[in-house]
Write an enzyme that holds these catalytic residues in place. Structure first.
Site, PDB file in Angstrom:
ATOM      1  N   TYR A  32      30.035  54.440  47.209  1.00 38.86           N
ATOM      2  CA  TYR A  32      30.958  55.543  48.048  1.00 38.86           C
ATOM      3  C   TYR A  32      32.661  55.166  46.935  1.00 38.86           C
ATOM      4  O   TYR A  32      32.612  54.534  45.821  1.00 38.86           O
ATOM      5  CB  TYR A  32      31.273  54.641  49.551  1.00 38.86           C
ATOM      6  CG  TYR A  32      31.254  52.785  48.789  1.00 38.86           C
ATOM      7  CD1 TYR A  32      30.900  51.864  48.209  1.00 38.86           C
ATOM      8  CD2 TYR A  32      32.433  51.772  49.266  1.00 38.86           C
ATOM      9  CE1 TYR A  32      31.095  50.542  47.910  1.00 38.86           C
ATOM     10  CE2 TYR A  32      32.843  50.979  49.610  1.00 38.86           C
ATOM     11  CZ  TYR A  32      32.098  50.432  48.808  1.00 38.86           C
ATOM     12  OH  TYR A  32      32.648  48.779  48.955  1.00 38.86           O
ATOM     13  N   ARG A  51      36.430  57.843  39.433  1.00 34.07           N
ATOM     14  CA  ARG A  51      35.477  56.427  39.048  1.00 34.07           C
ATOM     15  C   ARG A  51      33.940  56.618  40.072  1.00 34.07           C
ATOM     16  O   ARG A  51      33.070  55.881  39.358  1.00 34.07           O
ATOM     17  CB  ARG A  51      35.799  55.286  40.069  1.00 34.07           C
ATOM     18  CG  ARG A  51      35.232  53.951  39.991  1.00 34.07           C
ATOM     19  CD  ARG A  51      35.764  52.570  40.471  1.00 34.07           C
ATOM     20  NE  ARG A  51      35.923  52.324  42.000  1.00 34.07           N
ATOM     21  CZ  ARG A  51      36.560  51.531  42.555  1.00 34.07           C
ATOM     22  NH1 ARG A  51      37.360  50.900  42.283  1.00 34.07           N
ATOM     23  NH2 ARG A  51      37.057  51.881  43.533  1.00 34.07           N
ATOM     24  N   ARG A 100       9.892  59.237  52.635  1.00 33.16           N
ATOM     25  CA  ARG A 100      10.255  57.713  51.662  1.00 33.16           C
ATOM     26  C   ARG A 100       9.550  57.588  50.393  1.00 33.16           C
ATOM     27  O   ARG A 100       7.946  57.865  50.570  1.00 33.16           O
ATOM     28  CB  ARG A 100       9.231  56.488  52.808  1.00 33.16           C
ATOM     29  CG  ARG A 100      10.361  55.591  52.133  1.00 33.16           C
ATOM     30  CD  ARG A 100      10.505  54.307  53.320  1.00 33.16           C
ATOM     31  NE  ARG A 100      11.065  52.675  52.289  1.00 33.16           N
ATOM     32  CZ  ARG A 100      10.232  51.946  51.840  1.00 33.16           C
ATOM     33  NH1 ARG A 100       8.399  51.862  51.595  1.00 33.16           N
ATOM     34  NH2 ARG A 100      10.797  50.922  50.933  1.00 33.16           N
ATOM     35  N   LYS A 149      29.909  51.552  42.410  1.00 34.53           N
ATOM     36  CA  LYS A 149      29.695  51.091  43.001  1.00 34.53           C
ATOM     37  C   LYS A 149      29.234  51.817  44.144  1.00 34.53           C
ATOM     38  O   LYS A 149      29.475  52.874  45.308  1.00 34.53           O
ATOM     39  CB  LYS A 149      31.830  51.536  44.130  1.00 34.53           C
ATOM     40  CG  LYS A 149      32.308  51.125  44.876  1.00 34.53           C
ATOM     41  CD  LYS A 149      33.748  51.400  45.042  1.00 34.53           C
ATOM     42  CE  LYS A 149      34.694  51.542  46.239  1.00 34.53           C
ATOM     43  NZ  LYS A 149      34.492  49.724  46.918  1.00 34.53           N
ATOM     44  N   GLU A 181      34.710  38.110  41.204  1.00 27.56           N
ATOM     45  CA  GLU A 181      35.606  38.670  42.616  1.00 27.56           C
ATOM     46  C   GLU A 181      34.964  38.328  43.804  1.00 27.56           C
ATOM     47  O   GLU A 181      34.393  37.990  43.739  1.00 27.56           O
ATOM     48  CB  GLU A 181      35.219  40.498  41.917  1.00 27.56           C
ATOM     49  CG  GLU A 181      34.121  40.647  42.419  1.00 27.56           C
ATOM     50  CD  GLU A 181      34.024  42.364  41.811  1.00 27.56           C
ATOM     51  OE1 GLU A 181      34.609  43.257  41.658  1.00 27.56           O
ATOM     52  OE2 GLU A 181      32.255  42.212  41.534  1.00 27.56           O
TER      53      GLU A 181
HETATM   54  N1  PDD Z   1      36.312  47.865  48.312  1.00 23.35           N
HETATM   55  N2  PDD Z   1      35.296  44.491  43.842  1.00 23.35           N
HETATM   56  C1  PDD Z   1      34.799  44.978  44.857  1.00 23.35           C
HETATM   57  C2  PDD Z   1      33.375  44.131  45.368  1.00 23.35           C
HETATM   58  C3  PDD Z   1      35.036  45.926  45.554  1.00 23.35           C
HETATM   59  O1  PDD Z   1      34.366  46.226  46.872  1.00 23.35           O
HETATM   60  C4  PDD Z   1      36.545  46.395  45.696  1.00 23.35           C
HETATM   61  C5  PDD Z   1      37.444  47.453  46.813  1.00 23.35           C
HETATM   62  C6  PDD Z   1      37.270  46.266  44.489  1.00 23.35           C
HETATM   63  C7  PDD Z   1      38.722  46.710  44.739  1.00 23.35           C
HETATM   64  O2  PDD Z   1      38.436  47.786  44.389  1.00 23.35           O
HETATM   65  P1  PDD Z   1      39.910  48.970  44.652  1.00 23.35           P
HETATM   66  O3  PDD Z   1      41.279  48.501  44.365  1.00 23.35           O
HETATM   67  O4  PDD Z   1      39.742  49.800  44.115  1.00 23.35           O
HETATM   68  O5  PDD Z   1      39.880  49.236  45.611  1.00 23.35           O
HETATM   69  C8  PDD Z   1      37.182  44.916  43.735  1.00 23.35           C
HETATM   70  C9  PDD Z   1      36.248  48.233  48.675  1.00 23.35           C
HETATM   71  C10 PDD Z   1      38.318  48.332  49.258  1.00 23.35           C
HETATM   72  C11 PDD Z   1      35.903  48.450  49.967  1.00 23.35           C
HETATM   73  O6  PDD Z   1      34.860  47.838  49.657  1.00 23.35           O
HETATM   74  O7  PDD Z   1      36.220  48.159  50.695  1.00 23.35           O
END
Ligand code: PDD
Length: 285
Positions: A32, A51, A100, A149, A181
């Protein structure tokens, strides 16, 4: 009611459907992106598109759309939903095979699924940016490819609940004594004029906001050091903050109940927030 996008169609949100066999639903086999919208325009669309391409490539998943088509869908959704400020959520999964199965389906027979929807949110004037947020620390027990992601968000979601239960806003995850993070954001501390944030690797998501903020910090003659730091070092720092597409830059004022610096939002964090928003408004498309 929102208009959402699902597999080539724009539909009212209550008419959009995905199969029960979709691998996103059964296996969290999907990726996503969240792209922020300011003044009805997309912030750093190119960064998010790149990304996304990388996440898909790492999982050997085909994209059902080109980057140009993706941009057109984002813009159409902003327009039909009259979105001025907030974000666009995009999800691509490995589609819905006939049954599945742990093995990936043949992409020729099973096209990827794609869904996009808008989320209205106050970004530039978020109250938490002025007040600062509190975080707790939790162990990072996520899988080893956090640079991809994926929609596998159960642990970050549990982390958010652990924070809420403790009366805090969010959690910073810790592995081998160092912060990786936040549950959905990148983590930073400030010492003097030096900004410290963990180096890029498979251990963290390569934040699009992170890249922009570090570039702007350097342009503003601030020093940037990419390395890990512990919770103790963060508690003793002058400032702390987080970045993401849904928060931009937000100061962190307490960590595990202990105040950071003066206990008020830090000057550098607030300045970076200001510069980031200013530049994003200028460059958004
Ligand atoms: N999340 N680290 C994690 C684990 C994240 O899920 C996100 C973003 C970030 C920051 O990435 P960016 O600057 O590209 O948004 C770092 C999004 C916003 C979410 O899950 O809603």
């Amino acid at each position: 009611m929102r208009t959402v996008y699902v597999n080539g169609e724009y539909l009212p949100e209550n008419e959009a459907k995905i199969s029960v066999f979709d691998r996103g639903f059964l296996m969290a086999d999907g990726v996503y992106e969240v792209t922020s919208v300011l003044d009805g325009k997309l912030v750093d669309f190119e960064g998010h598109a790149k990304r996304l391409e990388r996440s898909l490539h790492e999982l050997d998943m085909a994209s059902p759309v080109t980057t140009d088509e993706l941009l057109a869908i984002h813009r159409e959704l902003v327009q039909v939903n009259q979105l001025d400020e907030g974000g666009i959520y995009l999800q691509i999964t490995r589609g819905a095979p006939a049954d599945r199965d742990f093995a990936f389906p043949d992409p020729e027979e099973t096209p990827s699924s794609i869904v996009l929807f808008t989320q209205a949110k106050n970004l530039a004037n978020a109250p938490s940016a002025q007040a600062g947020i509190s975080v707790i620390s939790i162990e990072d027990i996520r899988w080893g490819r956090r640079d991809i992601k994926t929609v596998q968000l159960l642990y970050p979601s549990m982390g958010k609940m652990m924070a809420k239960k403790a009366g805090a806003d969010d959690a910073w995850m810790v592995e081998d004594g160092q912060v990786t993070e936040g549950t959905s954001n990148n983590a930073y501390i400030v010492k003097g004029r030096k900004i410290i944030t963990r180096q890029l690797s498979n251990d963290i998501l390569h934040g699009i906001t992170r890249a922009a903020v570090l570039r702007l910090a350097k342009e503003a003659q601030m020093e940037v050091e990419e390395r890990g730091f512990s919770i103790e070092e963060a508690q003793g720092a002058d400032e702390a903050f987080i970045t993401s597409a849904t928060t931009f830059v937000q100061p962190v004022v307490t960590i595990d109940g202990s105040s950071v610096g003066t206990g008020q939002p830090g000057k550098i964090a607030l300045r970076l927030r200001e510069i980031y928003i200013e530049e994003s408004r200028k460059k958004a498309l």
